[in-house]
Design a protein around this motif. Structure first.
Motif, PDB file in Angstrom:
ATOM      1  N   ARG A 218       0.740  -1.182   0.185  1.00 10.94           N
ATOM      2  CA  ARG A 218       0.144  -0.100   0.036  1.00 10.94           C
ATOM      3  C   ARG A 218       0.969   1.163   0.199  1.00 10.94           C
ATOM      4  O   ARG A 218       0.531   2.329  -0.732  1.00 10.94           O
ATOM      5  CB  ARG A 218      -0.987   0.022   1.257  1.00 10.94           C
ATOM      6  N   GLN A 219       1.866   1.326   0.586  1.00  7.77           N
ATOM      7  CA  GLN A 219       2.784   2.435   0.978  1.00  7.77           C
ATOM      8  C   GLN A 219       3.606   2.552  -0.339  1.00  7.77           C
ATOM      9  O   GLN A 219       3.609   3.699  -0.819  1.00  7.77           O
ATOM     10  CB  GLN A 219       3.850   2.236   2.184  1.00  7.77           C
ATOM     11  N   THR A 221       2.319   1.856  -3.279  1.00  9.22           N
ATOM     12  CA  THR A 221       1.356   2.293  -4.274  1.00  9.22           C
ATOM     13  C   THR A 221       1.268   3.868  -4.053  1.00  9.22           C
ATOM     14  O   THR A 221       1.060   4.450  -5.049  1.00  9.22           O
ATOM     15  CB  THR A 221       0.309   1.525  -4.209  1.00  9.22           C
ATOM     16  N   GLU A 222       1.102   4.292  -3.034  1.00  8.91           N
ATOM     17  CA  GLU A 222       0.980   5.512  -2.674  1.00  8.91           C
ATOM     18  C   GLU A 222       1.979   6.509  -3.029  1.00  8.91           C
ATOM     19  O   GLU A 222       1.880   7.415  -3.628  1.00  8.91           O
ATOM     20  CB  GLU A 222       0.758   5.780  -1.120  1.00  8.91           C
ATOM     21  N   GLU A 225       2.099   6.666  -7.103  1.00  9.53           N
ATOM     22  CA  GLU A 225       1.144   7.551  -7.571  1.00  9.53           C
ATOM     23  C   GLU A 225       1.578   9.097  -7.293  1.00  9.53           C
ATOM     24  O   GLU A 225       1.051   9.925  -8.142  1.00  9.53           O
ATOM     25  CB  GLU A 225      -0.298   7.323  -6.926  1.00  9.53           C
ATOM     26  N   ALA A 327       6.050   9.357   1.417  1.00  7.60           N
ATOM     27  CA  ALA A 327       4.752   9.842   1.273  1.00  7.60           C
ATOM     28  C   ALA A 327       4.245  10.970   1.768  1.00  7.60           C
ATOM     29  O   ALA A 327       3.665  12.184   1.124  1.00  7.60           O
ATOM     30  CB  ALA A 327       3.732   8.685   1.222  1.00  7.60           C
ATOM     31  N   ARG A 331       3.434  14.693   0.133  1.00  5.64           N
ATOM     32  CA  ARG A 331       2.220  15.467  -0.019  1.00  5.64           C
ATOM     33  C   ARG A 331       2.497  16.674   0.606  1.00  5.64           C
ATOM     34  O   ARG A 331       1.845  17.795   0.154  1.00  5.64           O
ATOM     35  CB  ARG A 331       1.336  14.531   0.984  1.00  5.64           C
ATOM     36  N   PRO A 337      -1.833  12.458  -5.898  1.00  7.51           N
ATOM     37  CA  PRO A 337      -1.763  11.070  -6.500  1.00  7.51           C
ATOM     38  C   PRO A 337      -1.924  11.343  -8.016  1.00  7.51           C
ATOM     39  O   PRO A 337      -3.053  11.976  -8.547  1.00  7.51           O
ATOM     40  CB  PRO A 337      -2.464  10.271  -5.876  1.00  7.51           C
ATOM     41  N   ARG A 339      -2.687   8.270 -10.999  1.00  4.48           N
ATOM     42  CA  ARG A 339      -2.674   6.718 -11.172  1.00  4.48           C
ATOM     43  C   ARG A 339      -2.247   6.414 -12.614  1.00  4.48           C
ATOM     44  O   ARG A 339      -2.334   5.068 -12.950  1.00  4.48           O
ATOM     45  CB  ARG A 339      -4.050   6.330 -10.704  1.00  4.48           C
TER      46      ARG A 339
END
Length: 543
Positions: A218-219, A221-222, A225, A327, A331, A337, A339
């Protein structure tokens, strides 16, 4: 603690560490402690070759994220296991191998089966040692479990002389302590990484199995993105990134460095996570990265960071919390993000036939994989050793959910069938299908006997093309690179004389099987395979 023989204390220690399975092939020098196995809490799983035992333990450890225990018989047994131990070492599988030997008292005799087992194992293990006194037996086993399970994980070997196991020990059996390595770099280092990753205009992510070990999907992917970066797998044999995600670009090869060089040549910045670069058999000797490219490498294994090519920011840390911190900084810098444009399928686990507008399946492997995708229940796990068939498998059964896809790694052939068995024992709730080739399967075909003996409900598909097809592809590349005119493949690559009768071979080992040679046979074969309770094999004649 009251005194008892070391061989009895050993099983107490295994129980304390929650080790419920021991994969092995017995020998005379281990008979003392194996005599106690049936009454212990650790189930002995008999295999007919040491390579099967190690490969089963490897699949078990990968799927269960816990130690895979192997019993080996002295120098000859360890010798038979070396290839699969190499596979585990390259892949970071936490195996604990216990090798028996006659005894410390015989060291000076140079007797039958005498060998330096520690020296034999050192090149293919993370740690290898020998117990020489009963008072340290359990502490050494605990140390082995700790070292195997501490990232970067890997196989270990403990040599157990029979005379040491026969002596008494008062050492208590307590669980091994595995230290937490869930560490994050200091804030300044995260800031440096963010600076580097925001500086270029052609970001790229290279990721590998350290992501899965960390649970960092998950991290990752973030971060991908936030960077809007294509993601390539490097030594990626598990689900490290959803392969239907619009940013997933594919997997780099394992054979020729020039292929990887083409992918990374124009990238800047480059984020490397949970892998070494680059894992080809014939890697590029010169740095394949663009001059001046900003490279950030995150890995639990400090050895792999900057091992072959310089990096700008190296972070020896756990990928999951490190990527989460990164991440947060991205931010804070105003990144949003992105995709990409490819739309992933909606079913969440598998792509049904004709998903994403792809054409109807043409090859037998495509047809079989498409039919399996259509018929399989939720919770399908694939163990993929059939590398020349992998594109078709992942096209119809895209790896998406962590813990449901495992591919061979390290180069040792024969892991497909025993690896699938290990996955099934570790995760009995999954429907497990192992894919292998006709050549690779014959390295460990006797694993079918173990499947039948213990009624392990795993399924197997032999992609049967009568050849070492991967060698055909590789020699074609060899010819092109050296301007050699194409000609007949070496006869050594042929497996058709005589043709291996896999259905009969499986049946002789106690596993029912069916041969699929025509497209119209595919649906019924998949139905029979999934509907059968217990092991089942499909001999799939491929193009």
């Amino acid at each position: 603690m009251s005194a008892r023989p070391g061989k009895a204390a050993l099983f107490e220690q295994l129980a304390a560490d929650g080790i419920t399975h021991m994969f092995g092939n017995p020998g005379t020098v281990e008979q003392g402690f194996l005599d106690l196995a049936d009454g212990s809490a650790t189930r002995y799983v008999l295999t007919l070759h040491e390579s099967v035992a190690v490969a089963m333990a490897d699949g078990y450890a990968r799927a269960g994220a816990r130690p895979g225990l192997v019993q080996l018989h002295s120098g000859v047994g360890l010798g038979n296991a070396i290839g699969m131990l190499y596979q585990a070492r390259r892949g970071g599988s936490p195996l604990v191998a216990l090798a028996g030997e006659a005894g410390v008292r015989y060291d000076a005799m140079d007797a039958q089966m005498a060998a330096d087992l520690v020296a034999m194992a050192e090149p293919v293990t993370k740690y290898a040692t020998r117990v020489v006194h009963p008072a340290s037996l359990l502490r050494v086993v605990r140390r082995a479990v700790k070292i195997a399970m501490t990232p970067p994980r890997g196989p270990v070997l403990v040599v157990l002389p029979a005379d040491v196991l026969d002596q008494e020990t008062e050492e208590p059996a307590v669980a091994a302590g595995v230290p937490s390595t869930r560490v994050v770099p200091e804030p300044d280092a995260i800031e440096w990484a963010a600076d580097a990753l925001l500086a270029g205009d052609r970001p790229l992510v290279l990721m590998g199995d350290g992501v899965a070990v960390s649970g960092a999907q998950r991290q990752l992917t973030e971060v991908a993105e936030l960077l809007g970066a294509p993601v390539w797998g490097v030594n990626s044999s598990e689900v490290n990134f959803d392969t239907t995600h619009p940013l997933f670009a594919g997997n780099l090869g394992h054979m020729f460095g020039a292929d990887s060089a083409r992918v990374v040549a124009d990238a800047d910045p480059v984020l490397i996570v949970g892998t070494y670069v680059f894992p080809e058999v014939f890697p590029e000797l010169a740095a394949p990265f663009r001059p001046g490219a900003r490279i950030v490498h995150i890995d639990a294994d400090a050895y792999e960071i900057g091992k072959n090519f310089p990096v700008g920011v190296g972070l020896a840390a756990d990928p999951a919390p490190t990527l989460a911190a990164l991440a947060g900084r991205l931010r804070a810098r105003g990144r949003e993000p992105r995709r990409g444009t490819r739309t992933p399928p909606e079913n969440g686990t598998r792509t049904p036939p004709r998903a994403d507008g792809q054409a109807a399946p043409r090859t037998m492997t495509d047809r079989f994989a498409a039919e399996l995708a259509a018929q399989a229940p939720p919770g399908l796990a694939v163990f993929d050793e059939a590398l020349t068939c992998s594109p078709a498998l992942t096209r119809w059964l895209p790896p998406r959910v962590p813990g449901t896809y495992f591919q061979t790694r390290g180069g040792s052939l024969g892991v497909g069938i025993p690896g699938a068995l290990g996955v099934k024992l570790a995760r009995p709730e999954l429907t497990v299908v192992g894919f292998t080739g006709d050549g690779g399967s014959m390295y460990t075909i006797q694993a079918l006997w173990t499947a039948a003996r213990y009624a392990i409900d795993a399924k197997f598909v032999v992609c049967d093309n009568g050849r070492y097809r991967l060698l055909d592809h590789n020699i074609e590349r060899y010819w092109r690179d050296r301007a050699i005119e194409p000609h007949a493949y070496p006869d050594a690559f042929d497996l058709s004389r005589p043709r291996i009768r896999f259905t009969e071979l499986a049946g002789s080992l106690g596993v029912p099987a069916v041969r699929v040679a025509e497209p119209e046979q595919v649906a019924d074969a998949v139905r029979a395979m999934l509907g059968h309770r217990g092991p089942f094999l499909v001999d799939l004649v491929t193009d």
